[in-house]
Design a protein around this motif. Structure first.
Motif, PDB file in Angstrom:
ATOM      1  N   THR A 105      -6.208   0.940  10.331  1.00 53.82           N
ATOM      2  CA  THR A 105      -6.912  -0.564  10.228  1.00 53.82           C
ATOM      3  C   THR A 105      -5.606  -1.615  11.081  1.00 53.82           C
ATOM      4  O   THR A 105      -6.223  -2.495  11.174  1.00 53.82           O
ATOM      5  CB  THR A 105      -7.649  -1.436   9.357  1.00 53.82           C
ATOM      6  N   ASN A 106      -4.703  -0.944  10.929  1.00 55.75           N
ATOM      7  CA  ASN A 106      -3.310  -1.471  11.446  1.00 55.75           C
ATOM      8  C   ASN A 106      -3.259  -2.479  10.077  1.00 55.75           C
ATOM      9  O   ASN A 106      -2.382  -4.042  10.804  1.00 55.75           O
ATOM     10  CB  ASN A 106      -3.723  -2.139  12.804  1.00 55.75           C
ATOM     11  N   ALA A 107      -3.619  -3.191   9.063  1.00 53.78           N
ATOM     12  CA  ALA A 107      -3.014  -4.028   7.856  1.00 53.78           C
ATOM     13  C   ALA A 107      -1.908  -3.750   7.879  1.00 53.78           C
ATOM     14  O   ALA A 107      -1.071  -2.646   7.732  1.00 53.78           O
ATOM     15  CB  ALA A 107      -4.110  -3.495   7.047  1.00 53.78           C
ATOM     16  N   PRO A 108      -1.133  -4.983   7.917  1.00 48.60           N
ATOM     17  CA  PRO A 108       0.231  -4.713   7.577  1.00 48.60           C
ATOM     18  C   PRO A 108       0.624  -3.904   6.308  1.00 48.60           C
ATOM     19  O   PRO A 108       0.137  -4.747   5.304  1.00 48.60           O
ATOM     20  CB  PRO A 108       0.131  -6.583   7.294  1.00 48.60           C
ATOM     21  N   SER A 109       1.822  -3.376   6.492  1.00 51.55           N
ATOM     22  CA  SER A 109       1.584  -2.504   5.409  1.00 51.55           C
ATOM     23  C   SER A 109       2.504  -2.919   4.543  1.00 51.55           C
ATOM     24  O   SER A 109       2.545  -1.940   3.142  1.00 51.55           O
ATOM     25  CB  SER A 109       2.117  -1.079   6.339  1.00 51.55           C
ATOM     26  N   GLY A 110       3.444  -3.767   4.928  1.00 50.88           N
ATOM     27  CA  GLY A 110       3.397  -4.989   3.752  1.00 50.88           C
ATOM     28  C   GLY A 110       3.123  -5.004   2.772  1.00 50.88           C
ATOM     29  O   GLY A 110       3.800  -4.963   1.168  1.00 50.88           O
ATOM     30  N   ASP A 111       1.905  -5.228   3.060  1.00 51.96           N
ATOM     31  CA  ASP A 111       0.782  -5.728   1.964  1.00 51.96           C
ATOM     32  C   ASP A 111       0.456  -5.030   0.753  1.00 51.96           C
ATOM     33  O   ASP A 111      -0.389  -5.177  -0.004  1.00 51.96           O
ATOM     34  CB  ASP A 111      -0.195  -6.158   2.601  1.00 51.96           C
ATOM     35  N   MET A 112       0.988  -4.033   1.492  1.00 50.03           N
ATOM     36  CA  MET A 112       0.100  -2.161   0.604  1.00 50.03           C
ATOM     37  C   MET A 112       1.095  -1.947  -0.251  1.00 50.03           C
ATOM     38  O   MET A 112       0.836  -1.264  -1.308  1.00 50.03           O
ATOM     39  CB  MET A 112      -0.557  -1.414   1.280  1.00 50.03           C
ATOM     40  N   MET A 113       2.256  -1.903   0.092  1.00 45.90           N
ATOM     41  CA  MET A 113       3.759  -1.304  -0.701  1.00 45.90           C
ATOM     42  C   MET A 113       3.559  -1.780  -1.820  1.00 45.90           C
ATOM     43  O   MET A 113       4.250  -1.506  -3.072  1.00 45.90           O
ATOM     44  CB  MET A 113       5.168  -2.160   0.117  1.00 45.90           C
ATOM     45  N   GLY A 114       3.422  -3.324  -2.005  1.00 42.25           N
ATOM     46  CA  GLY A 114       3.592  -3.000  -3.839  1.00 42.25           C
ATOM     47  C   GLY A 114       2.809  -2.286  -5.110  1.00 42.25           C
ATOM     48  O   GLY A 114       2.997  -2.690  -5.585  1.00 42.25           O
ATOM     49  N   ALA A 115       1.481  -2.614  -4.695  1.00 44.73           N
ATOM     50  CA  ALA A 115       0.194  -2.439  -5.157  1.00 44.73           C
ATOM     51  C   ALA A 115       0.877  -0.394  -5.223  1.00 44.73           C
ATOM     52  O   ALA A 115       0.686  -0.111  -6.549  1.00 44.73           O
ATOM     53  CB  ALA A 115      -0.956  -1.870  -4.691  1.00 44.73           C
ATOM     54  N   ALA A 116       1.345   0.042  -3.930  1.00 48.17           N
ATOM     55  CA  ALA A 116       1.956   1.364  -3.925  1.00 48.17           C
ATOM     56  C   ALA A 116       2.911   2.071  -4.797  1.00 48.17           C
ATOM     57  O   ALA A 116       3.031   2.649  -5.631  1.00 48.17           O
ATOM     58  CB  ALA A 116       2.030   1.803  -2.951  1.00 48.17           C
ATOM     59  N   ILE A 117       4.137   0.756  -4.488  1.00 47.93           N
ATOM     60  CA  ILE A 117       5.195   0.763  -5.806  1.00 47.93           C
ATOM     61  C   ILE A 117       4.662   0.760  -7.429  1.00 47.93           C
ATOM     62  O   ILE A 117       5.388   1.288  -8.473  1.00 47.93           O
ATOM     63  CB  ILE A 117       6.195  -0.258  -6.023  1.00 47.93           C
ATOM     64  N   ASN A 118       3.564  -0.036  -7.525  1.00 52.15           N
ATOM     65  CA  ASN A 118       2.889  -0.525  -8.843  1.00 52.15           C
ATOM     66  C   ASN A 118       2.501   0.705  -9.184  1.00 52.15           C
ATOM     67  O   ASN A 118       2.879   1.597  -9.817  1.00 52.15           O
ATOM     68  CB  ASN A 118       2.596  -1.229  -9.100  1.00 52.15           C
ATOM     69  N   ALA A 119       1.951   1.703  -8.437  1.00 54.83           N
ATOM     70  CA  ALA A 119       1.514   3.138  -9.088  1.00 54.83           C
ATOM     71  C   ALA A 119       2.023   3.974  -9.268  1.00 54.83           C
ATOM     72  O   ALA A 119       2.306   4.765 -10.413  1.00 54.83           O
ATOM     73  CB  ALA A 119      -0.196   3.919  -7.181  1.00 54.83           C
ATOM     74  N   PHE A 120       3.727   3.953  -8.710  1.00 59.10           N
ATOM     75  CA  PHE A 120       4.454   5.057  -8.445  1.00 59.10           C
ATOM     76  C   PHE A 120       5.130   4.470  -9.964  1.00 59.10           C
ATOM     77  O   PHE A 120       5.553   5.143 -10.407  1.00 59.10           O
ATOM     78  CB  PHE A 120       5.973   5.003  -7.579  1.00 59.10           C
TER      79      PHE A 120
END
Length: 155
Positions: free
Chosen positions: A103-118
């Motif tokens: 959806t062309n959502a800003p990837s920076g907005d998703m990085m926090g959740a991804a890093i938390n999951a890692f």
């Protein structure tokens, strides 16, 4: 049940790591179901044509966390706990980083959740490596402790 060597600091630390991880995962899964409307909306948001799959996953993910966390907490069925927890945790960074692609959502907005999951995944790995509490180094692949048995055949 896992064997815990209560006379070993490594054994006690492994037990406490497994227990705290299991409880945290269990409680987080329950909390997601308790606030399901907001969680479901967040899970679906940004998936574009895959939003129906996001809705289905919103029902499954907390359940996997509850099952995996519960099994780690009670120290039983390590194989099933590993699968449930691994599927739940590994789906989060993949799903979060899929959203900007769809959806062309800003990837920076998703990085926090991804890093938390890692971070959760790293702790999950430590639980699998040390969380069974066996400190003799003679544990079987299923987490069972074989301390006190003859290991003369190992080199």
């Amino acid at each position: 049940m896992y064997h815990v060597n209560w006379h070993s600091s490594k054994g006690v630390a492994g037990f406490l790591l497994r227990l705290s991880f299991g409880l945290a995962l269990l409680f987080h899964g329950i909390a997601l179901y308790m606030d399901f409307d907001a969680f479901s909306a967040m899970t679906q948001d940004g998936l574009g044509p895959l939003e129906p799959l996001g809705m289905i996953w919103a029902y499954i993910l907390p359940g996997l966390m509850i099952v995996g966390g519960g099994l780690f907490t009670i120290g039983m069925y390590r194989y099933y706990a590993t699968w449930a927890t691994g599927l739940a945790l590994s789906s989060i960074p993949a799903g979060m980083m899929l959203k900007p692609v769809l959806t062309n959502a800003p990837s920076g907005d998703m990085m926090g959740a991804a890093i938390n999951a890692f971070i959760w995944i790293i702790i999950f790995f430590l639980v699998l490596k040390h969380g069974h509490g066996c400190a003799c180094g003679c544990c079987g692949p299923d987490g069972s402790c074989t301390c006190g048995t003859d290991h003369s055949h190992k080199h």
